[in-house]
Design a protein around this motif. Structure first.
Motif, PDB file in Angstrom:
ATOM      1  N   GLY A  85       0.840  -1.185   0.000  1.00 20.75           N
ATOM      2  CA  GLY A  85       0.000   0.000   0.000  1.00 20.75           C
ATOM      3  C   GLY A  85       0.878   1.240   0.000  1.00 20.75           C
ATOM      4  N   PHE A  86       0.327   2.356  -0.411  1.00 29.46           N
ATOM      5  CA  PHE A  86       1.090   3.601  -0.421  1.00 29.46           C
ATOM      6  C   PHE A  86       1.365   4.068   1.005  1.00 29.46           C
ATOM      7  N   PHE A  87       2.595   4.472   1.245  1.00 33.77           N
ATOM      8  CA  PHE A  87       3.054   4.965   2.551  1.00 33.77           C
ATOM      9  C   PHE A  87       2.780   3.964   3.671  1.00 33.77           C
ATOM     10  N   LYS A 112      27.158  14.751  -6.503  1.00 33.35           N
ATOM     11  CA  LYS A 112      27.455  13.346  -6.229  1.00 33.35           C
ATOM     12  C   LYS A 112      26.227  12.463  -6.458  1.00 33.35           C
ATOM     13  N   LYS A 113      26.494  11.197  -6.776  1.00 35.64           N
ATOM     14  CA  LYS A 113      25.439  10.227  -7.049  1.00 35.64           C
ATOM     15  C   LYS A 113      24.795   9.752  -5.754  1.00 35.64           C
ATOM     16  N   THR A 114      23.480   9.623  -5.765  1.00 37.95           N
ATOM     17  CA  THR A 114      22.741   9.109  -4.613  1.00 37.95           C
ATOM     18  C   THR A 114      21.704   8.105  -5.101  1.00 37.95           C
ATOM     19  N   ARG A 115      21.649   6.954  -4.424  1.00 34.62           N
ATOM     20  CA  ARG A 115      20.727   5.890  -4.824  1.00 34.62           C
ATOM     21  C   ARG A 115      19.956   5.362  -3.618  1.00 34.62           C
ATOM     22  N   ILE A 116      18.680   5.038  -3.828  1.00 32.91           N
ATOM     23  CA  ILE A 116      17.833   4.369  -2.853  1.00 32.91           C
ATOM     24  C   ILE A 116      17.311   3.095  -3.500  1.00 32.91           C
ATOM     25  N   TRP A 117      17.240   2.024  -2.730  1.00 30.81           N
ATOM     26  CA  TRP A 117      16.801   0.732  -3.256  1.00 30.81           C
ATOM     27  C   TRP A 117      15.523   0.284  -2.556  1.00 30.81           C
ATOM     28  N   SER A 118      14.490   0.038  -3.326  1.00 28.93           N
ATOM     29  CA  SER A 118      13.281  -0.633  -2.849  1.00 28.93           C
ATOM     30  C   SER A 118      13.439  -2.096  -3.254  1.00 28.93           C
ATOM     31  N   ALA A 119      13.850  -2.930  -2.290  1.00 30.82           N
ATOM     32  CA  ALA A 119      14.350  -4.267  -2.618  1.00 30.82           C
ATOM     33  C   ALA A 119      13.269  -5.324  -2.790  1.00 30.82           C
ATOM     34  N   ALA A 120      12.022  -4.974  -2.577  1.00 33.15           N
ATOM     35  CA  ALA A 120      10.912  -5.895  -2.863  1.00 33.15           C
ATOM     36  C   ALA A 120       9.704  -5.021  -3.166  1.00 33.15           C
ATOM     37  N   CYS A 121       9.687  -4.476  -4.379  1.00 30.43           N
ATOM     38  CA  CYS A 121       8.779  -3.361  -4.688  1.00 30.43           C
ATOM     39  C   CYS A 121       7.342  -3.782  -4.939  1.00 30.43           C
ATOM     40  N   SER A 122       7.091  -5.071  -5.136  1.00 34.51           N
ATOM     41  CA  SER A 122       5.742  -5.567  -5.404  1.00 34.51           C
ATOM     42  C   SER A 122       5.112  -4.741  -6.539  1.00 34.51           C
ATOM     43  N   THR A 123       3.873  -4.309  -6.369  1.00 39.97           N
ATOM     44  CA  THR A 123       3.185  -3.583  -7.434  1.00 39.97           C
ATOM     45  C   THR A 123       3.512  -2.094  -7.454  1.00 39.97           C
ATOM     46  N   GLY A 124       4.534  -1.678  -6.714  1.00 43.43           N
ATOM     47  CA  GLY A 124       5.095  -0.346  -6.892  1.00 43.43           C
ATOM     48  C   GLY A 124       4.730   0.713  -5.874  1.00 43.43           C
ATOM     49  N   GLN A 125       3.826   0.408  -4.956  1.00 38.70           N
ATOM     50  CA  GLN A 125       3.419   1.453  -4.013  1.00 38.70           C
ATOM     51  C   GLN A 125       4.582   1.957  -3.163  1.00 38.70           C
ATOM     52  N   GLU A 126       5.514   1.059  -2.802  1.00 42.33           N
ATOM     53  CA  GLU A 126       6.652   1.499  -1.988  1.00 42.33           C
ATOM     54  C   GLU A 126       7.574   2.454  -2.751  1.00 42.33           C
TER      55      GLU A 126
END
Length: 280
Positions: A85-87, A112-126
């Motif tokens: 779910g969202f948030f 500088k480069k900055t990255r965030i990883w959503s490591a199990a994003c499912s249908t994308g809400q995260e």
């Protein structure tokens, strides 16, 4: 008049379930307890019927054969759970906004480069929630070297996540302000994320328990409500691998029912419930 074909229930034995348990563990690190036998049948039998096979044994023989590579992915997709779910678990997004972004913005301004990883994003809400959070903190973030990597083992949900289109009944959790800023009516009863926000996430299929095809590090990693499906050994190995990919001082967010039992060995400090920071 054509008589419809009625397929009988495919044969499903204890041996078939044991085989499925072994496949899930080997292919995805998923631990299927004996209590999941009926649930697995309900999910996988649809694929068995669609292929018009008489038994799970025949289906598994095909799936594990050289010609069953595509079907193996479908099998893993059928036994994975995609509840999101969202948030969801909003404290993580509050922490990202108030504690993390103030330190990342100067880094980005320095080029500088900055990255965030959503490591199990499912249908994308995260990942879309992450995107809204960082864009709300730094509206011009799209002009800097910032990206969100969003991955999941299930190619079907990754494709849906990448589309960035959701029905109105799926938007619960998104505040009115964010809806107005980042969502556009597509004219077909759904809403899609704005072009500016679409610059931020990149969606890929990835098995967390297989080799990872990238070498970079991340300032933040979201890995939530995933390791509950793994056994202790697989879980601890994944925490260690994720920690290796965190920059010193980076943050790891885990699910509300999860904890990093080997945090000290991984160089992680539990700074708040379900929030860890890498030492250094």
């Amino acid at each position: 008049m054509t008589t419809p074909i009625t397929l009988s229930a495919p044969e499903y034995t204890d041996a078939d379930f044991r085989r499925l348990q072994a496949i899930a563990q080997e292919q995805a690190g998923i631990c299927l307890p004996d209590t999941k036998k009926a649930l697995v049948y309900a999910r996988v039998s649809r694929r068995v019927r669609e292929l018009q096979m008489a038994s799970f044994s025949d289906y598994l023989a095909f799936t594990t054969s050289p010609s069953g590579t595509v079907e193996m992915e479908k099998l893993i997709c059928s036994i994975t759970t995609n509840v999101t779910g969202f948030f969801r678990e909003r404290n993580h997004f509050d922490h990202l906004r108030t504690e993390v972004m103030p330190s990342l913005i100067p880094v980005l301004r320095q080029g500088k480069k900055t990255r965030i990883w959503s490591a199990a994003c499912s249908t994308g809400q995260e990942p879309w929630s992450i995107a809204m959070t960082v864009a709300g903190s730094f509206p011009e973030i799209g002009n800097y070297d910032f990206r969100i990597l969003a991955t999941d083992i299930n190619s079907e949900v990754v494709a849906r996540a990448a589309g960035g289109i959701y029905g109105r009944d799926e938007l619960e959790g998104i505040p009115e302000r964010e809806r107005g800023l980042y969502l556009e009516d597509d004219g077909a009863g759904s809403l899609s994320f704005s072009v500016s926000l679409r610059k931020l996430p990149s969606f890929k299929v990835l098995n967390l328990n297989a080799p990872w095809p990238f070498r970079g590090s991340f300032s933040v990693i979201f890995c939530r409500n995933v390791v509950i499906y793994f056994d202790d050994e697989t879980r601890e190995a994944l925490w260690a691998r994720l920690s290796e990919r965190l920059e010193p001082g980076g943050f790891l967010y885990v699910g509300h029912s999860e904890r990093v039992a080997n945090a000290t060995q991984c160089g992680l400090v539990n700074i708040a419930p379900t929030i860890y920071r890498k030492e250094g």
